[in-house]
Design a protein around this motif. Structure first.
Motif, PDB file in Angstrom:
ATOM      1  N   UNK A 138      22.248 -34.787  30.803  1.00  0.00           N
ATOM      2  CA  UNK A 138      22.008 -34.199  32.117  1.00  0.00           C
ATOM      3  C   UNK A 138      21.764 -35.256  33.184  1.00  0.00           C
ATOM      4  N   UNK A 139      22.171 -34.920  34.392  1.00  0.00           N
ATOM      5  CA  UNK A 139      21.829 -35.734  35.556  1.00  0.00           C
ATOM      6  C   UNK A 139      20.422 -35.358  35.998  1.00  0.00           C
ATOM      7  N   UNK A 140      20.056 -34.104  35.709  1.00  0.00           N
ATOM      8  CA  UNK A 140      18.801 -33.550  36.201  1.00  0.00           C
ATOM      9  C   UNK A 140      17.719 -33.673  35.143  1.00  0.00           C
ATOM     10  N   UNK A 141      16.776 -34.573  35.351  1.00  0.00           N
ATOM     11  CA  UNK A 141      15.694 -34.762  34.402  1.00  0.00           C
ATOM     12  C   UNK A 141      14.615 -33.707  34.567  1.00  0.00           C
ATOM     13  N   UNK A 142      14.960 -32.453  34.325  1.00  0.00           N
ATOM     14  CA  UNK A 142      14.007 -31.363  34.513  1.00  0.00           C
ATOM     15  C   UNK A 142      13.411 -30.953  33.179  1.00  0.00           C
ATOM     16  N   UNK A 143      12.075 -30.973  33.100  1.00  0.00           N
ATOM     17  CA  UNK A 143      11.421 -30.674  31.819  1.00  0.00           C
ATOM     18  C   UNK A 143      11.795 -29.313  31.235  1.00  0.00           C
ATOM     19  N   UNK A 144      11.977 -28.310  32.099  1.00  0.00           N
ATOM     20  CA  UNK A 144      12.334 -26.980  31.600  1.00  0.00           C
ATOM     21  C   UNK A 144      13.676 -26.972  30.890  1.00  0.00           C
ATOM     22  N   UNK A 145      14.611 -27.812  31.355  1.00  0.00           N
ATOM     23  CA  UNK A 145      15.910 -27.935  30.691  1.00  0.00           C
ATOM     24  C   UNK A 145      15.732 -28.463  29.271  1.00  0.00           C
ATOM     25  N   UNK A 146      14.846 -29.438  29.123  1.00  0.00           N
ATOM     26  CA  UNK A 146      14.612 -30.019  27.799  1.00  0.00           C
ATOM     27  C   UNK A 146      14.126 -28.943  26.831  1.00  0.00           C
ATOM     28  N   UNK A 147      13.131 -28.192  27.245  1.00  0.00           N
ATOM     29  CA  UNK A 147      12.568 -27.152  26.377  1.00  0.00           C
ATOM     30  C   UNK A 147      13.637 -26.123  26.007  1.00  0.00           C
ATOM     31  N   UNK A 148      14.413 -25.681  27.009  1.00  0.00           N
ATOM     32  CA  UNK A 148      15.447 -24.681  26.753  1.00  0.00           C
ATOM     33  C   UNK A 148      16.558 -25.235  25.851  1.00  0.00           C
ATOM     34  N   UNK A 149      16.915 -26.505  26.053  1.00  0.00           N
ATOM     35  CA  UNK A 149      17.952 -27.117  25.217  1.00  0.00           C
ATOM     36  C   UNK A 149      17.518 -27.168  23.754  1.00  0.00           C
ATOM     37  N   UNK A 150      16.274 -27.555  23.527  1.00  0.00           N
ATOM     38  CA  UNK A 150      15.771 -27.636  22.153  1.00  0.00           C
ATOM     39  C   UNK A 150      15.700 -26.242  21.515  1.00  0.00           C
ATOM     40  N   UNK A 151      15.300 -25.253  22.307  1.00  0.00           N
ATOM     41  CA  UNK A 151      15.242 -23.877  21.796  1.00  0.00           C
ATOM     42  C   UNK A 151      16.642 -23.349  21.485  1.00  0.00           C
ATOM     43  N   UNK A 152      17.659 -23.911  22.152  1.00  0.00           N
ATOM     44  CA  UNK A 152      19.044 -23.478  21.941  1.00  0.00           C
ATOM     45  C   UNK A 152      19.712 -24.173  20.765  1.00  0.00           C
ATOM     46  N   UNK A 153      18.994 -25.072  20.122  1.00  0.00           N
ATOM     47  CA  UNK A 153      19.547 -25.729  18.937  1.00  0.00           C
ATOM     48  C   UNK A 153      20.088 -27.124  19.174  1.00  0.00           C
ATOM     49  N   UNK A 154      19.851 -27.705  20.363  1.00  0.00           N
ATOM     50  CA  UNK A 154      20.303 -29.079  20.605  1.00  0.00           C
ATOM     51  C   UNK A 154      19.507 -30.049  19.736  1.00  0.00           C
TER      52      UNK A 154
END
Length: 201
Positions: A82-98
């Motif tokens: 990601x270009x966007x270092x947004x913490x919420x993206x990290x949490x959602x990505x991990x919950x999605x199986x990344x």
């Protein structure tokens, strides 16, 4: 050889990434797509080992594509960039199986190392984002509140939102009010801005 899929809507960025990764002796970029909704088909067609997904793409976000890959091809490893270092993206990505979450301006060697680590069963997370995600806490919005806020981002009236989301106007008003309170925002526009900055939408 480690077979890679690149999903990135900006052609110049995608081609630069492909060129950099192609320099690694054990990597082969076997597929490139510009849309999130093309990821699963490309991964299946090309027997990919690792998919590198941008978050912001047309058709489907990288996070949604990661969840789809996790369901349909559970052995496939997913690295979200990601270009966007947004913490919420990290949490959602991990919950999605990344399996990994990195910012795009990370050095190419760091990305190559991350790919090898996820194939060895490790998780790789940008340390700055991990710290920010912990300090920010979990997303306080429910799925429905997020849906309503996301739909409200274009300035739609409550009546338009109600029609689009198949809800009553009163229900839309309640969801918006609760979301605004949770985000300690003054109005819906500020609530949308805060939620986007946190990566919660």
């Amino acid at each position: 050889m480690i077979r890679l899929l690149l999903a990135e809507d900006q052609a110049m960025v995608r081609e630069a990434l492909a060129a950099l990764l192609g320099l690694e002796p054990d990597f082969e970029v076997v597929a490139q797509v510009a849309r999130g909704d093309e990821v699963l088909a490309a991964a299946r067609t090309h027997s990919v080992d690792v998919a590198l997904l941008d978050i912001e793409m047309p058709g489907m976000t990288g996070i949604e594509a990661a969840a789809q890959l996790h369901r349909e091809l559970p052995a496939l490893k997913v690295v979200v960039l990601t270009t966007f270092g947004r913490p919420g993206y990290l949490r959602r990505a991990m919950e999605s199986g990344a399996h990994a979450f990195l910012v795009k301006d990370a050095p190419a060697a760091q990305l190559a190392t991350a790919v090898r680590k996820v194939l060895d069963g490790e998780r790789v997370i940008d340390p700055t984002l991990a710290a920010a995600a912990l300090s920010d806490g979990a997303n306080p919005l429910t799925d429905r509140e997020r849906d309503v806020l996301r739909a409200a981002a274009d300035g739609s009236t409550n009546a338009e939102l109600a029609a689009a989301l198949h809800l009553s106007q009163g229900t839309v008003r309640n969801y918006l009010s609760t979301a605004i309170q949770k985000l300690t925002a003054r109005n819906r526009a500020e609530a949308v801005r805060i939620a986007r900055e946190k990566g919660w939408l």
